[in-house]
Design a protein around this motif. Structure first.
Motif, mmCIF file in Angstrom:
data_model
loop_
_atom_site.group_PDB
_atom_site.id
_atom_site.type_symbol
_atom_site.label_atom_id
_atom_site.label_comp_id
_atom_site.label_asym_id
_atom_site.label_seq_id
_atom_site.Cartn_x
_atom_site.Cartn_y
_atom_site.Cartn_z
ATOM 1 N N UNK A 166 0.811 -1.218 0.000
ATOM 2 C CA UNK A 166 0.000 0.000 0.000
ATOM 3 C C UNK A 166 0.846 1.271 0.000
ATOM 4 N N UNK A 167 1.903 1.283 -0.799
ATOM 5 C CA UNK A 167 2.750 2.476 -0.895
ATOM 6 C C UNK A 167 2.921 2.965 -2.335
ATOM 7 N N UNK A 168 2.522 2.163 -3.318
ATOM 8 C CA UNK A 168 2.779 2.528 -4.715
ATOM 9 C C UNK A 168 1.951 3.717 -5.182
ATOM 10 N N UNK A 169 0.888 4.034 -4.463
ATOM 11 C CA UNK A 169 0.033 5.161 -4.878
ATOM 12 C C UNK A 169 0.655 6.522 -4.577
ATOM 13 N N UNK A 170 1.872 6.515 -4.051
ATOM 14 C CA UNK A 170 2.565 7.764 -3.780
ATOM 15 C C UNK A 170 3.669 8.075 -4.793
ATOM 16 N N UNK A 171 3.847 7.191 -5.787
ATOM 17 C CA UNK A 171 4.973 7.360 -6.703
ATOM 18 C C UNK A 171 4.566 7.047 -8.141
ATOM 19 N N UNK A 172 5.435 7.429 -9.083
ATOM 20 C CA UNK A 172 5.265 7.071 -10.480
ATOM 21 C C UNK A 172 5.667 5.609 -10.664
ATOM 22 N N UNK A 173 4.799 4.802 -11.263
ATOM 23 C CA UNK A 173 5.040 3.367 -11.344
ATOM 24 C C UNK A 173 6.182 3.018 -12.295
ATOM 25 N N UNK A 174 6.321 3.739 -13.387
ATOM 26 C CA UNK A 174 7.422 3.455 -14.307
ATOM 27 C C UNK A 174 8.762 3.667 -13.612
ATOM 28 N N UNK A 175 8.895 4.765 -12.896
ATOM 29 C CA UNK A 175 10.140 5.041 -12.172
ATOM 30 C C UNK A 175 10.380 4.007 -11.079
#
Length: 290
Positions: free
Chosen positions: A169-178
């Motif tokens: 539950x932390x990926x919603x804070x960042x750009x997924x490609x990066x």
């Protein structure tokens, strides 16, 4: 305007990252849920739960009712972390794992206890780093479990140094490609990445009002489901398991509505899950190639 020290400037690259770090460093009222549940057994989670509640906790005398609810919510959150670890595959004591957005360390300690391996947690919250490292010292595992004030988009760890990585539950804070580019760099060939996340269901169109409400509440950027698989494929991460945990998490949220710790976010979660605009997914993917 608050001046950042050189270390913070190197970790927190954007205004948004600084705002997220400030949110967690200041221990906002929302964090009282994580704090209260963590006090049950010393495992502090920063995620939600799965499984069937023990509804009997709502019965019986009013005295102690809240304590019974809190303990069961914590049990369901720990069950979620256990399920994530189940999907990491064959991990040996000599391996190294990474917890991306490690919070106050709950899942990292569970991983070390299960596998006996080294675990590095990374978070952009200096408060969380200090709290979790103190926990590691108290548990006597600071030689194996360490937490770092680093950005999971640019960790500084050696290429190919990790057998497994997870985000809970932390990926919603960042750009997924990066993010997945960095994780692909860190994983050894055949290494495993496991993600549990909430994502919008783009089969039915754009974000619903309930999903947008959740975004605003947490100051995050919930990604559509398709974006996860697009970014994984672009970074040599091939899914081996995809599990829709939505039905398994709804009872957790229903139980939370009965707790004094309810924050008001329970309704949009339940509405979006039940209408199908929001999904709770587990994705396990292997690194292919070099």
């Amino acid at each position: 305007m608050t001046m950042l020290d050189p270390k913070s400037q190197s970790v927190l690259r954007t205004t948004y990252q600084r705002s997220v770090a400030e949110y967690w460093n200041n221990n906002p009222n929302d964090d009282r849920v994580n704090t209260k549940l963590g006090e049950v057994d010393g495992l502090y989670h920063h995620h939600y739960g799965i499984g069937e509640p023990d509804w009997s906790v709502l019965e019986g005398p009013e005295l102690g009712r809240e304590d019974r609810i809190v303990r069961d919510l914590h049990r369901l959150e720990t069950a979620q972390a256990d399920l994530l670890l189940d999907h990491l595959g064959d991990v040996r004591p000599g391996d190294s794992l990474m917890d991306g957005g490690s919070g106050r360390g709950g899942t990292s300690f569970m991983a070390n206890q299960r596998f006996g391996c080294r675990v590095d947690g990374v978070t952009i919250s200096e408060y969380q780093v200090g709290f979790a490292n103190e926990q590691a010292r108290e548990r006597g595992v600071s030689d194996k479990v360490r937490f770092h004030f680093r950005n999971m988009l640019e960790t500084g760890f050696e290429t190919g140094s990790k057998r497994g990585i997870w985000t809970n539950e932390t990926t919603m804070y960042v750009d997924l490609m990066d993010l997945f580019a960095e994780f692909s760099r860190l994983l050894e060939p055949g290494g495993r990445y496991v993600c549990i996340t909430g994502c919008s269901n783009d089969v039915i169109g754009g974000k619903s009002s309930s999903v947008s409400w959740i975004d605003a509440h947490y100051g995050c950027m919930i990604h559509p489901r398709s974006e996860y698989f697009r970014a994984l494929a672009a970074n040599n991460l091939v899914p081996v398991n995809v599990v829709d945990l939505t039905p398994a998490t709804i009872p957790y949220w229903e139980l939370r509505t009965h707790s004094e710790l309810a924050t008001g976010v329970e309704k949009p979660f339940l509405t979006s899950y039940k209408e199908g605009s929001f999904q709770y997914l587990l994705i396990a993917a292997d690194k292919v190639g070099r």
